[in-house]
Scaffold this active site. Structure first.
Site, PDB file in Angstrom:
ATOM      1  N   SER A 145      69.197  43.202  31.537  1.00  0.00           N
ATOM      2  CA  SER A 145      70.026  42.017  31.046  1.00  0.00           C
ATOM      3  C   SER A 145      71.192  42.243  30.083  1.00  0.00           C
ATOM      4  O   SER A 145      71.024  43.421  29.433  1.00  0.00           O
ATOM      5  CB  SER A 145      69.108  40.919  30.060  1.00  0.00           C
ATOM      6  OG  SER A 145      69.778  40.043  29.723  1.00  0.00           O
ATOM      7  N   TYR A 158      63.019  39.882  23.044  1.00  0.00           N
ATOM      8  CA  TYR A 158      63.739  40.083  24.388  1.00  0.00           C
ATOM      9  C   TYR A 158      64.900  41.047  24.429  1.00  0.00           C
ATOM     10  O   TYR A 158      64.626  41.938  25.327  1.00  0.00           O
ATOM     11  CB  TYR A 158      63.930  38.568  24.874  1.00  0.00           C
ATOM     12  CG  TYR A 158      64.715  38.616  26.307  1.00  0.00           C
ATOM     13  CD1 TYR A 158      63.750  38.714  27.607  1.00  0.00           C
ATOM     14  CD2 TYR A 158      66.143  38.644  26.651  1.00  0.00           C
ATOM     15  CE1 TYR A 158      64.286  38.867  28.730  1.00  0.00           C
ATOM     16  CE2 TYR A 158      66.593  38.480  27.903  1.00  0.00           C
ATOM     17  CZ  TYR A 158      65.592  38.766  29.048  1.00  0.00           C
ATOM     18  OH  TYR A 158      66.096  38.782  30.266  1.00  0.00           O
TER      19      TYR A 158
HETATM   20  P1  NDP Z   1      61.779  33.659  36.882  1.00  0.00           P
HETATM   21  O1  NDP Z   1      61.050  33.285  35.561  1.00  0.00           O
HETATM   22  O2  NDP Z   1      62.646  32.950  37.718  1.00  0.00           O
HETATM   23  O3  NDP Z   1      60.816  34.821  37.688  1.00  0.00           O
HETATM   24  C1  NDP Z   1      60.111  35.570  36.691  1.00  0.00           C
HETATM   25  C2  NDP Z   1      59.169  36.461  37.740  1.00  0.00           C
HETATM   26  O4  NDP Z   1      58.437  37.280  36.860  1.00  0.00           O
HETATM   27  C3  NDP Z   1      58.331  35.435  38.407  1.00  0.00           C
HETATM   28  O5  NDP Z   1      58.120  35.761  39.901  1.00  0.00           O
HETATM   29  C4  NDP Z   1      56.819  35.722  37.716  1.00  0.00           C
HETATM   30  O6  NDP Z   1      55.876  35.585  38.363  1.00  0.00           O
HETATM   31  C5  NDP Z   1      57.048  37.330  37.215  1.00  0.00           C
HETATM   32  N1  NDP Z   1      56.387  37.702  35.971  1.00  0.00           N
HETATM   33  C6  NDP Z   1      56.080  37.388  34.930  1.00  0.00           C
HETATM   34  N2  NDP Z   1      55.564  37.873  34.209  1.00  0.00           N
HETATM   35  C7  NDP Z   1      54.924  38.684  35.019  1.00  0.00           C
HETATM   36  C8  NDP Z   1      53.877  39.806  34.920  1.00  0.00           C
HETATM   37  N3  NDP Z   1      53.502  39.925  33.871  1.00  0.00           N
HETATM   38  N4  NDP Z   1      53.591  40.672  36.038  1.00  0.00           N
HETATM   39  C9  NDP Z   1      54.282  40.375  37.032  1.00  0.00           C
HETATM   40  N5  NDP Z   1      55.011  39.316  37.585  1.00  0.00           N
HETATM   41  C10 NDP Z   1      55.404  38.645  36.381  1.00  0.00           C
HETATM   42  O7  NDP Z   1      62.823  34.613  36.216  1.00  0.00           O
HETATM   43  P2  NDP Z   1      64.417  35.277  36.915  1.00  0.00           P
HETATM   44  O8  NDP Z   1      64.273  35.588  38.048  1.00  0.00           O
HETATM   45  O9  NDP Z   1      65.511  34.660  36.228  1.00  0.00           O
HETATM   46  O10 NDP Z   1      64.613  36.634  36.033  1.00  0.00           O
HETATM   47  C11 NDP Z   1      64.028  37.972  36.569  1.00  0.00           C
HETATM   48  C12 NDP Z   1      64.626  38.948  35.713  1.00  0.00           C
HETATM   49  O11 NDP Z   1      65.813  38.902  35.488  1.00  0.00           O
HETATM   50  C13 NDP Z   1      63.683  39.014  34.412  1.00  0.00           C
HETATM   51  O12 NDP Z   1      63.476  40.445  34.355  1.00  0.00           O
HETATM   52  C14 NDP Z   1      64.711  38.834  33.352  1.00  0.00           C
HETATM   53  O13 NDP Z   1      64.666  39.430  32.214  1.00  0.00           O
HETATM   54  C15 NDP Z   1      66.033  39.049  34.082  1.00  0.00           C
HETATM   55  N6  NDP Z   1      67.313  38.461  33.539  1.00  0.00           N
HETATM   56  C16 NDP Z   1      67.178  36.919  33.822  1.00  0.00           C
HETATM   57  C17 NDP Z   1      68.421  36.094  33.268  1.00  0.00           C
HETATM   58  C18 NDP Z   1      68.371  34.656  33.494  1.00  0.00           C
HETATM   59  O14 NDP Z   1      69.592  34.105  33.060  1.00  0.00           O
HETATM   60  N7  NDP Z   1      67.411  34.041  34.185  1.00  0.00           N
HETATM   61  C19 NDP Z   1      69.545  36.685  32.785  1.00  0.00           C
HETATM   62  C20 NDP Z   1      69.311  38.227  32.639  1.00  0.00           C
HETATM   63  C21 NDP Z   1      68.051  38.991  33.124  1.00  0.00           C
HETATM   64  P3  NDP Z   1      54.523  34.543  37.909  1.00  0.00           P
HETATM   65  O15 NDP Z   1      54.989  33.045  37.695  1.00  0.00           O
HETATM   66  O16 NDP Z   1      53.374  34.765  38.950  1.00  0.00           O
HETATM   67  O17 NDP Z   1      54.194  35.311  36.640  1.00  0.00           O
END
Ligand code: NDP
Length: 253
Positions: A145, A158
């Site tokens: 990020s 974070y």
């Molecule tokens: P979402 O919240 O839409 O998706 C997060 C995903 O991570 C879900 O599939 C969730 O599944 C899974 N997850 C969470 N905790 C765990 C765990 N302990 N083990 C395995 N899976 C897990 O997030 P985004 O798609 O927006 O984010 C994806 C990545 O992008 C992240 O790393 C985030 O930090 C990064 N990011 C996001 C930004 C944004 O604006 N959204 C900006 C910059 C970076 P489940 O529900 O089953 O736990």
């Protein structure tokens, strides 16, 4: 790397960036393990959608902060696909805590965020190392990020977790070379559930402010970030240990 006929694990693939990445890889003919930690139904749907594109796809529950789960996930992928070429360490979590409110950051907040965002990619990469090396041209991509580059984002833990992930991208790239490349994508604002839920009423004003500051005047979508991840894998193969921002130029705005 040509991904047709290859196999990938995408962590956190039940929605958002992970879902978009799993489906992009599937469209290119790459089998995919769709990892989730809680959202079983959503992951099942993503796997079914990927399979409809003509590849093998399996949903798999693993909490990436738990090492045993990661070892079991890699074992399942290699059993199901007979190989493992690509690991996308995308799963992430946060808490939305104003940076000035130091007292609101609890020990559990640190443990949870560092566990998923930093230990998770380490656990998964370590578990996948042997299979990725055997692949001969393994690929690891972290979803980091701009929070890790600029120190702006949902909370101090974070930002720190993503800065540490950027550093770990460098160290892992050294030790995984020459058979495996390790890089990271650093998105800025992404349209989607994560920020909509976390920011609530502030979502739209912050989105507008971000667009006005970013030279390209746009925010990302999960699919734009997925495109960047897959492009790193399929593009020229002489880049390793780098963090590539995908943020509309916000870092230079
Ligand atoms: P979402 O919240 O839409 O998706 C997060 C995903 O991570 C879900 O599939 C969730 O599944 C899974 N997850 C969470 N905790 C765990 C765990 N302990 N083990 C395995 N899976 C897990 O997030 P985004 O798609 O927006 O984010 C994806 C990545 O992008 C992240 O790393 C985030 O930090 C990064 N990011 C996001 C930004 C944004 O604006 N959204 C900006 C910059 C970076 P489940 O529900 O089953 O736990």
């Amino acid at each position: 790397m040509e991904v047709e006929g290859k196999a990938a694990i995408v962590t956190g693939a039940s929605r958002g960036v992970g879902q978009a990445t799993a489906l992009r890889l599937a469209k290119l003919g790459c089998s995919v393990l769709v990892n989730y930690s809680a959202s079983a139904d959503a992951a099942q749907k993503v796997a079914a959608e990927a399979e409809a594109l003509g590849v093998k796809a399996i949903p798999f529950r693993a909490n990436v902060s738990n090492n045993e789960d990661c070892v079991a996930m890699v074992a399942e992928a290699t059993k199901a696909f007979g190989r493992l070429d690509i690991l996308v360490n995308n799963a992430g979590t946060t808490r939305f805590i104003a940076h000035h409110d130091l007292d609101a950051v609890e020990d559990e907040t640190w443990d949870e965020i560092m566990g998923v965002n930093l230990k998770g990619p380490f656990n998964c990469t370590r578990a996948a190392r042997k299979a990725l090396v055997e692949s001969g041209s393994g690929e690891v991509v972290m979803t980091s990020s701009v929070a890790g580059l600029a120190g702006t984002g949902s909370s101090i833990p974070y930002c720190a977790s993503k800065a540490a992930l950027n550093n770990m991208t460098v160290t892992l790239a050294r030790v995984m070379a020459p058979d495996v490349r390790v890089n990271a994508i650093a998105p800025g604002f992404i349209d989607g559930e994560w920020l909509a839920e976390g920011l609530g009423e502030a979502y739209e004003p912050i989105r507008k402010s971000y667009m006005s500051k970013a030279p390209l005047g746009r925010v990302a979508t999960p699919d734009i970030v997925a495109h960047a991840i897959v492009s790193l894998i399929t593009g020229p193969d002489l880049t390793t240990g780098h963090v590539i921002p995908v943020e509309g130029g916000a870092l230079i705005g």
